[in-house]
Design a protein around this motif. Structure first.
Motif, PDB file in Angstrom:
ATOM      1  N   SER A 223      98.997 -95.013  91.351  1.00 54.87           N
ATOM      2  CA  SER A 223      98.417 -96.364  91.307  1.00 54.87           C
ATOM      3  C   SER A 223      99.039 -97.241  90.219  1.00 54.87           C
ATOM      4  CB  SER A 223      96.903 -96.294  91.091  1.00 54.87           C
ATOM      5  OG  SER A 223      96.604 -95.787  89.803  1.00 54.87           O
TER       6      SER A 223
ATOM      7  N   ASN B  46      91.870 -95.644  90.649  1.00 56.07           N
ATOM      8  CA  ASN B  46      92.858 -95.613  91.727  1.00 56.07           C
ATOM      9  C   ASN B  46      93.351 -96.996  92.135  1.00 56.07           C
ATOM     10  OD1 ASN B  46      92.873 -92.812  91.977  1.00 56.07           O
ATOM     11  ND2 ASN B  46      91.101 -92.825  93.344  1.00 56.07           N
TER      12      ASN B  46
ATOM     13  N   SER C  10      95.154-100.766  91.754  1.00 57.72           N
ATOM     14  CA  SER C  10      96.408-101.270  91.191  1.00 57.72           C
ATOM     15  C   SER C  10      96.173-102.636  90.555  1.00 57.72           C
ATOM     16  CB  SER C  10      97.470-101.403  92.290  1.00 57.72           C
ATOM     17  OG  SER C  10      97.688-100.171  92.927  1.00 57.72           O
TER      18      SER C  10
ATOM     19  N   GLN D  56     105.625 -93.277  89.010  1.00 61.58           N
ATOM     20  CA  GLN D  56     104.682 -93.231  90.122  1.00 61.58           C
ATOM     21  C   GLN D  56     104.584 -91.844  90.755  1.00 61.58           C
ATOM     22  OE1 GLN D  56     106.774 -95.895  89.531  1.00 61.58           O
ATOM     23  NE2 GLN D  56     105.001 -97.034  88.762  1.00 61.58           N
TER      24      GLN D  56
END
Length: 506
Positions: free
Chosen positions: A231, A313, A315, A226
């Motif tokens: 994301s 962007n 998740s 990350q």
């Protein structure tokens, strides 16, 4: 811009299936299909011309020669030369880019002339050993992407194959690589050893280029993925009802490698589902199962993580409702595909092929094109409504819980428990503790309990299953010492009483 023609090997029978797979794969892949036009001899209509003249002319009209070299040399002409070697010589003479992929057979099994041909190919742009069709697809994908970047046809490669200029080998976790090799050797007979260097292993997986890891390497084996891809996480939430309404009883955000994201997410979902135990009519151990089969959940989760668009962007989101489980990912189906195709046998066209290959090698995915159709059949076998696949701005998978069904005749022939079915004094027990109580038979150790509940991670199991069950007095230790090497666990009297209710036993 006109597509670059790829001449795929020859008419040799040894690679007949592989040629067809590559032909279909290149056409179907959103990136490769845009820039390349594959050719295989089988696609030609019947014509009244000499075969050797036809395929040599096709070589001349191509930009790339993709050669498949195995153990057989093939039919020889009057000069003792096979079609494959004639093609290779012709491709060399006409200055084609030559990509050579060699089967993993030991040299002593190869025809002497085939071995000599492999030696002749020493100086080509790509010369790589491959182990099976899936490895071949991933290697061809990496080679063709490299070609597009080097020729400046595209300015940067697709996400998973792009070199990450901010990273180096120090950002790769050596222990995660060793874990991968152990599991890949066990599951798929992976060729390399734990003792091989990280650089060698990543290079073999097409994850290391110009002394830099590609993005897929960091997502799979990074110390802190990350840090590079903020994301790359999974957001998991539980709702009490059938709509997104507060209060929210449980919310978690998981980070880590792709493997860790899959494991953490699957275990979160399982921890919130009822585990039902049947009767002992056919076995000493009472059979049990989650209300949605674990294999169905795992397939949906790994698909969301492996096939998502990592340039987006957004998740991956997991939402568990009273009647269903929804898994959303920022991704889309391959060009020309429909959601109905997912329910049938179909070819495997992963959105991130270099990520998909290690996931396949560790048996996290099967890469047979049967995963989604298996989800449908397994759900039906469990008596559940057929899963839904929805392509909107994001891709959604919807799996249904038994509570979706409205009549008792539709409910599977096994007891399901819920807080509403329990007496008031038992309703404060968590789903996790109830599931532990349901499966505990006589005396069992920690690993036996984890195996029964299909859970991998000891820390997670201890914190949300075992410790609360001990603290609330449902379960007790056989030995008073907490760290006894032979520690086992058993139900207390009130634990046994709750188990009878959970199992609907008299």
């Amino acid at each position: 811009m006109a597509k670059k023609k790829i001449f795929i090997s020859s008419v040799q029978r040894e690679f007949e299936a592989e040629r067809k797979v590559l032909y279909d794969y290149i056409y179907a892949d959103p990136l490769l299909g845009r820039f390349f036009e594959p050719f295989i001899f089988e696609a030609l209509p019947a014509i009244d011309q000499r075969v050797d003249n036809v395929y040599l002319r096709e070589v001349e009209n191509s930009t790339i020669y993709l050669g498949l070299f195995g153990k057989e040399y093939g039919f020889e002409n009057h000069d003792g030369i096979s079609p494959t070697e004639l093609e290779f010589n012709h491709a060399t003479r006409h200055h084609l880019t030559r990509l050579i992929f060699i089967s993993s057979h030991p040299n002593n099994e190869r025809h002497p002339k085939e071995l000599a041909l492999i030696e002749k190919a020493q100086g080509v742009v790509v010369r790589k050993k491959i182990a099976g069709t899936d490895d071949l697809k991933a290697s061809v994908y990496a080679a063709l992407v490299r070609y597009l970047v080097e020729k400046e046809i595209i300015r940067s490669g697709p996400f998973d194959a792009s070199v990450n200029e901010k990273a180096d080998l120090n950002d790769i976790d050596t222990e995660k690589i060793k874990w991968f090799v152990r599991l890949a050797r066990e599951k798929r007979g992976f060729a390399l050893q734990e003792t091989d260097s990280v650089e060698k292993i990543l290079t073999h997986l097409n994850l290391f280029e110009n002394n830099k890891p590609v993005n897929a390497a960091l997502l799979l084996f990074g110390k802190q993925p990350q840090r590079f891809f903020i994301s790359s996480e999974v957001r998991c939430v539980v709702f009490r009802g059938t709509t997104m309404e507060k209060p929210i009883p449980s919310y978690k955000v998981y980070k880590g490698t792709a493997f860790e994201l899959v494991d953490q997410t699957v275990e979160f979902i399982l921890s919130k589902l009822d585990y039902s135990v049947g009767t002992r009519q056919t076995d000493v151990q009472a059979p049990g199962a989650y209300e949605i089969p674990k294999d169905v959940i795992a397939e949906a989760v790994v698909n969301a993580i492996a096939h998502r668009d990592y340039t987006n962007n957004g998740s991956v989101q997991v939402m568990l409702f009273r009647d269903r489980l929804e898994i959303w990912n920022p991704g889309s189906l391959p060009m020309g595909w429909t959601v109905e195709k997912l329910k049938q046998l179909h070819s495997s066209v992963p959105a991130n092929p270099l990520m998909a290959e290690p996931l396949y090698l560790t048996a996290y995915i099967e890469r047979l094109g049967t995963g989604t159709s298996d989800m449908v059949s397994q759900s039906k076998t469990a008596g559940l409504k057929e899963p839904q696949f929805i392509q909107a701005e994001e891709f959604r998978t919807v799996l249904y819980r038994p509570s979706y069904l409205q009549t008792t005749e539709q409910v599977p022939d096994k007891h399901r428990t819920s807080n509403e079915e329990l007496p008031q004094e038992y309703r404060r027990t968590s789903v996790e503790v109830r599931n532990l109580i349901a499966v505990l038979e006589n005396e069992m150790n920690r690993q036996e309990l984890q195996d029964k509940l299909e859970l991998k991670h000891e820390g997670n199991f201890r914190n949300i299953y075992l410790v609360p069950a001990l603290h609330e007095g449902w379960v007790e230790m056989k030995y008073p010492q907490k760290n006894h090497p032979k520690q086992k666990y058993r139900l207390t009297e009130k634990g046994l009483a709750l188990q009878k209710l959970l199992r609907n036993e008299k």
